[in-house]
Motif scaffolding. Structure first.
Motif, short mmCIF file in Angstrom:
data_model
loop_
_atom_site.label_atom_id
_atom_site.label_comp_id
_atom_site.label_asym_id
_atom_site.label_seq_id
_atom_site.Cartn_x
_atom_site.Cartn_y
_atom_site.Cartn_z
N GLY A 206 7.15 -1.85 0.20
CA GLY A 206 6.78 -2.74 1.25
C GLY A 206 7.27 -1.93 2.38
N GLN A 207 7.87 -1.27 2.97
CA GLN A 207 8.53 -0.59 3.91
C GLN A 207 6.72 0.57 4.05
OE1 GLN A 207 13.02 -0.27 2.70
NE2 GLN A 207 11.96 1.22 3.07
N LEU A 208 6.26 0.78 3.36
CA LEU A 208 5.41 1.76 3.05
C LEU A 208 4.25 1.35 4.35
CD1 LEU A 208 5.87 4.89 0.65
CD2 LEU A 208 6.19 5.18 2.47
N ARG A 209 4.36 0.63 3.52
CA ARG A 209 2.96 -1.25 4.47
C ARG A 209 3.30 -1.09 5.15
NH1 ARG A 209 2.41 -4.40 -1.61
NH2 ARG A 209 0.90 -2.96 -3.06
N GLN A 210 4.38 -1.59 6.20
CA GLN A 210 4.51 -1.31 7.09
C GLN A 210 4.43 -1.05 7.91
OE1 GLN A 210 5.54 -4.57 8.66
NE2 GLN A 210 5.80 -5.82 6.27
N LYS A 211 4.30 0.47 7.41
CA LYS A 211 4.69 1.41 8.75
C LYS A 211 2.81 2.42 8.91
CE LYS A 211 8.89 3.52 7.89
NZ LYS A 211 10.26 4.29 7.52
N LEU A 212 2.56 2.54 7.41
CA LEU A 212 1.40 2.37 7.42
C LEU A 212 -0.31 1.65 7.58
CD1 LEU A 212 2.35 5.21 5.13
CD2 LEU A 212 2.19 5.54 7.16
N GLU A 213 -0.14 0.59 7.08
CA GLU A 213 -1.22 -0.21 5.78
C GLU A 213 -1.54 -0.82 7.97
OE1 GLU A 213 -3.03 -0.88 3.83
OE2 GLU A 213 -1.65 -0.36 2.19
N ALA A 214 -3.10 -1.40 8.37
CA ALA A 214 -3.32 -1.94 9.21
C ALA A 214 -3.24 -3.31 9.43
CB ALA A 214 -4.76 -1.83 9.29
N ASP A 215 -3.24 -4.20 7.57
CA ASP A 215 -2.28 -5.67 8.36
C ASP A 215 -1.49 -5.59 6.70
OD1 ASP A 215 -1.88 -8.23 7.29
OD2 ASP A 215 -4.09 -9.07 6.92
N PRO A 216 -0.11 -5.09 6.74
CA PRO A 216 0.65 -4.92 5.45
C PRO A 216 0.56 -5.98 4.42
CG PRO A 216 1.96 -4.67 7.75
CD PRO A 216 0.76 -5.01 7.63
N SER A 217 0.08 -7.29 4.36
CA SER A 217 -0.08 -8.37 3.84
C SER A 217 -0.84 -8.87 3.04
CB SER A 217 0.30 -9.63 4.58
OG SER A 217 -1.19 -9.41 6.08
N THR A 218 -2.46 -7.47 3.87
CA THR A 218 -3.34 -7.43 2.78
C THR A 218 -3.86 -5.80 2.62
OG1 THR A 218 -4.17 -9.67 3.71
CG2 THR A 218 -6.02 -8.21 2.61
N PRO A 219 -2.85 -5.02 1.77
CA PRO A 219 -2.63 -3.58 1.51
C PRO A 219 -4.20 -2.98 1.39
CG PRO A 219 -1.63 -4.42 0.01
CD PRO A 219 -1.84 -5.74 0.97
N THR A 220 -4.99 -2.36 1.99
CA THR A 220 -6.08 -1.61 1.69
C THR A 220 -5.52 0.13 0.96
OG1 THR A 220 -6.89 -0.58 3.60
CG2 THR A 220 -6.99 -3.06 2.72
N MET A 221 -4.65 0.46 1.09
CA MET A 221 -4.24 1.82 0.86
C MET A 221 -3.31 2.29 -0.34
SD MET A 221 -2.77 5.15 3.00
CE MET A 221 -1.21 3.61 3.52
N ILE A 222 -2.21 1.29 -1.27
CA ILE A 222 -1.03 1.04 -2.12
C ILE A 222 -1.65 -0.51 -2.00
CG2 ILE A 222 1.47 1.41 -2.34
CD1 ILE A 222 1.54 2.80 0.63
N LEU A 223 -2.15 -0.34 -3.72
CA LEU A 223 -2.08 -1.27 -3.81
C LEU A 223 -1.54 -1.67 -5.08
CD1 LEU A 223 -6.32 -0.93 -3.71
CD2 LEU A 223 -5.04 -2.12 -2.12
N THR A 224 -1.12 -3.42 -5.39
CA THR A 224 -0.29 -3.64 -6.41
C THR A 224 -0.75 -3.99 -7.86
OG1 THR A 224 0.96 -4.38 -4.77
CG2 THR A 224 1.85 -5.78 -7.38
N GLU A 225 -1.02 -3.39 -9.07
CA GLU A 225 -1.22 -3.75 -10.17
C GLU A 225 -0.51 -4.75 -11.23
OE1 GLU A 225 -3.84 -2.91 -11.00
OE2 GLU A 225 -4.76 -2.13 -9.94
N PRO A 226 -0.20 -5.76 -10.57
CA PRO A 226 0.81 -6.30 -11.49
C PRO A 226 0.76 -6.62 -12.64
CG PRO A 226 -1.49 -7.60 -10.08
CD PRO A 226 -1.32 -6.69 -10.32
N GLY A 227 2.39 -6.39 -12.77
CA GLY A 227 2.82 -6.00 -14.22
C GLY A 227 2.55 -4.64 -14.17
N ILE A 228 2.28 -3.78 -13.38
CA ILE A 228 2.14 -2.35 -14.01
C ILE A 228 2.39 -1.74 -13.43
CG2 ILE A 228 0.70 -0.91 -15.26
CD1 ILE A 228 -1.21 -2.92 -15.83
#
Length: 235
Positions: A206-228
């Motif tokens: 979450g911290q990385l997304r805040q610092k690096l993603e254009a829109d942390p709420s809709t990440p395009t660089m660090i993606l979540t694979e649910p449960g994995i």
């Protein structure tokens, strides 16, 4: 467990030894040789130090107060790929063979000469560098991860990230689109004792997304694979 102040991009050498006199003369010798010495006085401190600092090489004593050095070596090899040079007063051939079989790169007997130890460290570091080759920067849109300098750059400016944040990001980026499981990341960055602590990972991602993603709420660089786990999408 203590770390020297970082100067420039010096290679970090973690010394795991319970003898204060070893740290007193080996620390300054490493510093004078251009390295950044890091210190741990027990096996558990050493494992935490490897996970926290990701040193360029480790000097490990076999006779530690809380656990045998070979056990430290075996646990470290579960998540650390850098050179480990054994430093020990045990001179039996069987001990050396066992340590090398468990993943040690070299073995130096006590008492030892600092010059010999430094030479063996240089060889181990050089061999690792030759095996890896130069690390090219990894890019994702406006973000560049300089793996050689341990820097994260966004829109041409250096982004301040913590050592743990950098380790999480670098491991994801080097996976080149492959999904890394929660357990893989936690073991690599925090050590095997934290393999189930997914909340740690969630916070740092979450911290990385805040610092690096254009829109942390809709990440395009660090993606979540649910449960994995997580996946890094680069250019």
């Amino acid at each position: 467990m203590s770390a020297a102040k970082t100067t420039g991009m010096r290679q970090r050498i973690l010394i795991i030894d319970d003898e204060p006199q070893i740290h007193r003369f080996l620390g300054p010798a490493l510093d004078a040789a251009g390295y950044e010495p890091l210190r741990a006085d027990s096996g558990q401190e050493g494992l935490r130090g490897i996970a926290l600092w990701s040193p360029d090489a480790v000097v490990l004593d076999l006779g530690l107060p809380d656990m045998d050095g070979k056990a430290v070596l075996e646990k470290a090899r579960a998540f650390y790929e850098g050179p480990i040079v054994i430093l020990s007063a045990r001179d039996r051939e069987a001990e050396k063979i066992q340590a090398l079989d468990l993943g040690a790169n070299d073995y130096v007997e006590k008492p030892f000469g600092v010059g010999e130890l430094l030479a063996r460290l240089r060889v181990a570091l050089r061999q690792r560098g030759q095996a890896q080759g130069p690390l090219a920067p990894i890019r994702a849109g406006a973000v560049e991860i300089d793996l050689e300098k341990h820097l994260v750059i966004r829109d041409g400016a250096v982004v301040k990230v913590s050592p743990r944040e950098y380790e999480v990001l670098a491991r994801l980026a080097q996976a080149r689109g492959k999904v890394l499981t929660h357990k893989d990341l936690l073991t690599a960055v925090w050590g095997p004792a934290h393999a189930q602590d997914t909340q740690y990972l969630r916070v740092f991602v979450g911290q990385l997304r805040q610092k690096l993603e254009a829109d942390p709420s809709t990440p395009t660089m660090i993606l979540t694979e649910p449960g994995i786990g997580y996946r890094f999408i680069g250019d």
